[in-house]
Design a protein around this motif. Structure first.
Motif, short mmCIF file in Angstrom:
data_model
loop_
_atom_site.label_atom_id
_atom_site.label_comp_id
_atom_site.label_asym_id
_atom_site.label_seq_id
_atom_site.Cartn_x
_atom_site.Cartn_y
_atom_site.Cartn_z
N ARG A 291 0.84 -1.20 0.00
CA ARG A 291 0.00 0.00 0.00
C ARG A 291 0.87 1.25 0.00
O ARG A 291 1.98 1.24 0.55
N LYS A 292 0.35 2.32 -0.59
CA LYS A 292 1.10 3.57 -0.65
C LYS A 292 1.35 4.11 0.76
O LYS A 292 2.43 4.65 1.05
N GLU A 293 0.35 3.95 1.65
CA GLU A 293 0.49 4.45 3.02
C GLU A 293 1.66 3.78 3.74
O GLU A 293 2.42 4.43 4.47
N ASP A 294 1.81 2.47 3.53
CA ASP A 294 2.91 1.75 4.17
C ASP A 294 4.26 2.20 3.62
O ASP A 294 5.24 2.35 4.36
N ALA A 295 4.32 2.40 2.31
CA ALA A 295 5.57 2.86 1.68
C ALA A 295 5.94 4.25 2.21
O ALA A 295 7.13 4.55 2.44
N MET A 296 4.95 5.11 2.42
CA MET A 296 5.23 6.45 2.95
C MET A 296 5.74 6.38 4.38
O MET A 296 6.64 7.14 4.77
N ILE A 297 5.19 5.46 5.17
CA ILE A 297 5.69 5.27 6.54
C ILE A 297 7.15 4.86 6.52
O ILE A 297 7.97 5.37 7.28
N PHE A 298 7.50 3.95 5.62
CA PHE A 298 8.89 3.50 5.52
C PHE A 298 9.80 4.67 5.13
O PHE A 298 10.87 4.86 5.73
N ALA A 299 9.38 5.45 4.14
CA ALA A 299 10.20 6.60 3.70
C ALA A 299 10.38 7.60 4.82
O ALA A 299 11.48 8.14 5.02
N GLN A 300 9.33 7.87 5.59
CA GLN A 300 9.42 8.82 6.70
C GLN A 300 10.37 8.32 7.79
O GLN A 300 11.16 9.09 8.35
N CYS A 301 10.28 7.03 8.11
CA CYS A 301 11.13 6.46 9.16
C CYS A 301 12.60 6.42 8.74
O CYS A 301 13.49 6.52 9.58
N MET A 302 12.86 6.30 7.45
CA MET A 302 14.24 6.21 6.98
C MET A 302 14.88 7.59 6.82
O MET A 302 16.10 7.70 6.78
N GLN A 303 14.07 8.63 6.74
CA GLN A 303 14.60 9.97 6.46
C GLN A 303 15.67 10.42 7.45
O GLN A 303 16.72 10.94 7.03
N PRO A 304 15.50 10.25 8.77
CA PRO A 304 16.56 10.67 9.70
C PRO A 304 17.86 9.90 9.53
O PRO A 304 18.91 10.36 9.99
N TYR A 305 17.81 8.77 8.86
CA TYR A 305 18.99 7.91 8.75
C TYR A 305 19.65 7.96 7.38
O TYR A 305 20.84 7.65 7.26
N ILE A 306 18.89 8.32 6.33
CA ILE A 306 19.50 8.36 4.99
C ILE A 306 19.33 9.72 4.32
O ILE A 306 19.90 9.95 3.25
N GLY A 307 18.55 10.60 4.90
CA GLY A 307 18.33 11.90 4.29
C GLY A 307 17.00 11.97 3.55
O GLY A 307 16.18 11.05 3.60
N ARG A 308 16.79 13.07 2.85
CA ARG A 308 15.49 13.34 2.21
C ARG A 308 15.40 12.65 0.85
O ARG A 308 15.52 13.29 -0.20
N TYR A 309 15.19 11.37 0.87
CA TYR A 309 14.96 10.62 -0.37
C TYR A 309 13.48 10.69 -0.73
O TYR A 309 12.60 10.66 0.13
#
Length: 774
Positions: free
Chosen positions: A716-734
């Motif tokens: 789901r798009k919502e799940d993918a967005m959660i993953f992107a948000q959680c990864m942002q502090p660790y990999i940057g603004r992807y």
């Protein structure tokens, strides 16, 4: 007489008004025990789901030795809904340490296909060309392809790009027949010209036509049946799979190669030479091959086939030629064979009222076929006891014995002559050999795996992936991934094919011969195996099994470090600029010195704190291990937010050894660890055809611009967005990219060329070559 009447009354009772639910409620039953609960993956668990819904506060206890860890996420979640969360897991090393399982070792015996099998493959190749020619000229097939939505519309891009290879196969067919199709597809696929029709593309096209996408075509049943029967009659349909590519068909043939017959003969001969009368060897295979019964004792008939009766006769003939006193037995649902000298002992092991009949074979008199009327389990138990107590060294049966709950703890050697590759069934088969035996406290078991490899294109190394999942070597690798065992050379316990260091690569004829010899040498040291297990287990107070992923430092992107360095430099330059600006302003407006001292003090404090914060990030991500830890922490946080863990006492651990770095989840259940490992592997995987990826177009190094959104977050798009948000502090603004449209597909195709994972195997995962059309 009363007892008989009571039985008759019970048999004649009318149960049509009986309610099991009401009876359980009335009896006050509050506990439901599900034994062998791994079987709940099949359809009949629906009845149990209904049962649990109708009974309030039902406490469930679920037991299994083979959890279905290799199930899909959806299947696993349904399994947990029925059985409950995992409370206690006991690993194989723990069971060996406490004496519930015996020390054991896995060995592999390789072979090449027979010359006859190689000739069959050449003939198959000619048949493939004839079938393709027939299909290409079939008018009804052409009309059916033209009726597919892809032939006229680009509306459903999401579905089409879910399987771009199938879309490409339809377009290639239309192009080869000079038929029109939406040219926008070429732009979406990122190509200017389509390939020509080949075995590969025809296989993909027919797979969709016959099975995967059958409903999308308009064709009469009679025409469909005609096409289906034509392709099947040429041996190109196997269990709802179209097999037209010669290399794939060859790989499937390897799994059932008759060359394995000689391997079994070599292993049995070797193990008997080592153990003599103490040998209790079990061979499990898939089929009985009842047609070979007439070959028993007839030396003129070939018994080169994979099956219970061919194995029996092959080993019987070999023992006669070698003048060995090797005694065999067969135990299957419809076939039982024992040495003729043990007829009396078998009669004593079955109930007195059992009607046993013994049938001699026309050409031999040292074995008899056993028939019985009555309870089938009684004859299985009796023959098993005969194998355990009497002078029988080899028992041959089918894997269906496992469904009978069959147990024979005296087995000390197992040959897996089955095609099965799943964890659950292979673990069940393996479990028949590794159980302890009270009459032999020092029991040690060997498990033999049979592998056939293709001639003249052997596997280069243990990490090479065969593109076809049917590969026999791939089956072996899949088995080894699930089994914890003793390393061949070092005293530690791990899973994976890497611990089988006797395998010499590449697997050519010379190395196969050397590998087989080495396997036989190692297996002759059975007495050392128990000592090595004891040494390996002595260092573990508390055993925890982790799913560890390993990578080299050169493959660990430095994107975090570069970002931190850039930010620190920019911050430093900004502070210098601001300092100069304040001095200029104070000089122009003649600001008094005491105010300047106050301003400079505040400014200096802020400057130092900012630089220290940036420096901390630089130091934190200064090496590959710290960066790997950051990636793992981000993935862990995303999984935590999605409530994917069964236990919350988990933490991400990283370790380094020379230039290699590993990451794993400590704590949690085995499924938690496996799921975390899969997410990490997916994240670092090559850009292929994922639904969502992470993309940063401004990264200076193109290889650092792409990361994969793990499968579990891609539904789901919502799940993918959660993953992107959680990864942002660790990999940057992807940026989160959806690849099922033209713009996303373009980035995906570019990622296939540029991404670091597509250039280097960052973790020990599958490596394959794909074109833009796939």
């Amino acid at each position: 007489m009363k007892k008989v009447n009571a039985q008759e009354d019970e048999e004649n009772m009318d149960y049509h008004d009986f309610s099991l639910i009401d009876a359980m409620k009335k009896a006050g039953i509050k506990t439901l025990c599900l034994d062998e609960c791994h079987h709940l993956r099949t359809e009949w668990w629906k009845a149990l789901e209904d049962l649990k819904k109708q009974l309030d506060s039902l406490f469930t206890i679920s037991l299994t030795a083979t959890p279905p860890y290799d199930s899909s996420i959806a299947m696993w979640m349904r399994y947990l809904d029925m059985c409950g969360e995992i409370d206690i897991e006991i690993t194989v090393p723990e069971l060996v340490k406490e004496g519930s399982l015996c020390p054991h070792q896995d060995y592999v015996y390789f072979n090449y296909p027979t010359s006859k099998e190689e000739k069959q493959m050449k003939a198959f190749q000619e048949d493939v060309q004839n079938v393709i020619s027939y299909i290409m000229q079939h008018q009804k097939f052409q009309q059916a392809i033209l009726s597919h939505p892809y032939a006229t519309s680009t509306l459903d891009l999401d579905k089409a790009l879910e399987n771009p290879a199938y879309l490409s196969s339809i377009l290639i067919y239309l192009e080869s027949q000079h038929l029109s199709y939406p040219k926008e597809y070429l732009k979406i696929l990122g190509v200017k010209k389509l390939e020509k029709m080949s075995e590969k593309w025809m296989t993909i096209l027919l797979q969709g036509f016959f099975f995967d996408d059958k409903e999308a075509y308009r064709i009469s049943e009679s025409d469909y049946h005609e096409l289906y029967q034509y392709v099947k009659s040429h041996g190109m349909i196997d269990q709802k799979k179209v097999v037209m590519q010669v290399d794939i068909a060859f790989e499937k043939m390897l799994i059932s190669s008759l060359g394995k017959c000689e391997s079994i003969q070599d292993i049995v001969h070797h193990e008997y030479q080592c153990m003599q009368k103490d040998l209790k060897l079990l061979i499990l295979t898939d089929y009985i091959k009842g047609e070979y019964e007439k070959a028993i004792g007839d030396e003129t008939m070939s018994v080169h086939a994979l099956g219970v009766l061919p194995f029996f006769e092959m080993l019987r003939r070999h023992s006669v030629q070698q003048t060995q006193s090797l005694h065999l037995a067969v135990l299957c649902g419809s076939m039982v064979i024992i040495p003729a000298s043990l007829k009396t002992q078998l009669e004593h092991l079955v109930p007195q009222d059992t009607n046993l009949t013994f049938q001699s074979f026309p050409l031999i008199n040292d074995y008899v076929k056993v028939s019985m009327k009555g309870n089938h389990h009684e004859i299985i138990e009796a023959v098993s006891t005969l194998f355990e107590q009497e002078d029988i060294q080899v028992l041959i049966g089918t894997k269906s014995l496992l469904g009978e709950g069959w147990d024979c703890p005296c087995v000390n050697t197992l040959i897996l002559a089955s095609f099965v590759g799943s964890f659950m069934l292979s673990n069940q088969m393996r479990g028949r050999a590794i159980r302890t035996y009270h009459q032999n406290p020092n029991k040690v078991s060997h498990i033999w795996h049979l592998v056939c490899v293709p001639p003249d294109k052997g596997i280069i190394n243990r990490n090479q992936e065969i593109q076809q999942t049917e590969s026999d070597f791939e089956n072996l690798k899949r088995r080894m991934e699930h089994f914890l065992g003793l390393h061949y050379e070092q005293d530690f316990i791990e899973n994976g094919i890497e611990r089988l260091t006797a395998i010499q690569y590449p697997l050519n004829r010379i190395h196969i011969k050397q590998t087989n010899q080495r396997m036989l040498q190692l297996s002759s040291k059975r007495n050392q195996l128990k000592e090595r297990w004891d040494r390996s287990l002595a260092i573990y107070d508390k055993i925890e099994v982790v799913d560890e992923l390993e990578t080299e430092d050169k493959n660990m992107t430095a994107v975090l470090l570069y970002d931190a360095l850039r930010q620190m430099i920019l911050t430093f330059l900004s502070l210098i600029f601001a300092f100069v600006f304040v001095l200029i302003i104070s000089a122009i407006f003649h600001i008094q010195s005491r105010y300047m001292i106050y301003v400079m003090f505040c400014y200096g404090f802020v400057a130092i704190m900012s630089l220290l914060w940036k420096l901390k990030k630089v130091l934190t991500w200064r090496n590959p291990l710290s960066r790997l830890q950051a990636f793992g922490d981000g993935i862990y946080q995303a999984m935590l937010r999605m409530h994917l863990f069964e236990l919350l006492n988990c933490r991400v651990q990283t370790e380094s050894q020379a230039v290699f770095y590993s990451i794993y989840l400590s704590g949690g259940t085995a499924h938690d660890k496996a799921l975390f490992a899969k997410c990490v592997s997916d994240f670092f995987d090559e850009i292929d055809n994922q639904r969502y990826i992470l993309y940063h177009k401004h990264k200076r190094n193109k290889m650092d611009r792409y990361f994969v959104v793990p499968d579990i977050f891609s539904k789901r798009k919502e799940d993918a967005m959660i993953f992107a948000q959680c990864m942002q502090p660790y990999i940057g603004r992807y940026q989160l990219i959806y690849t099922r449209n033209e713009a996303g597909r373009k980035i995906l195709l570019q990622g296939r060329k540029d991404a670091l994972a597509n250039r280097q195997n960052r973790v020990m995962t599958r490596k394959k070559v794909k074109g833009a059309l796939e």
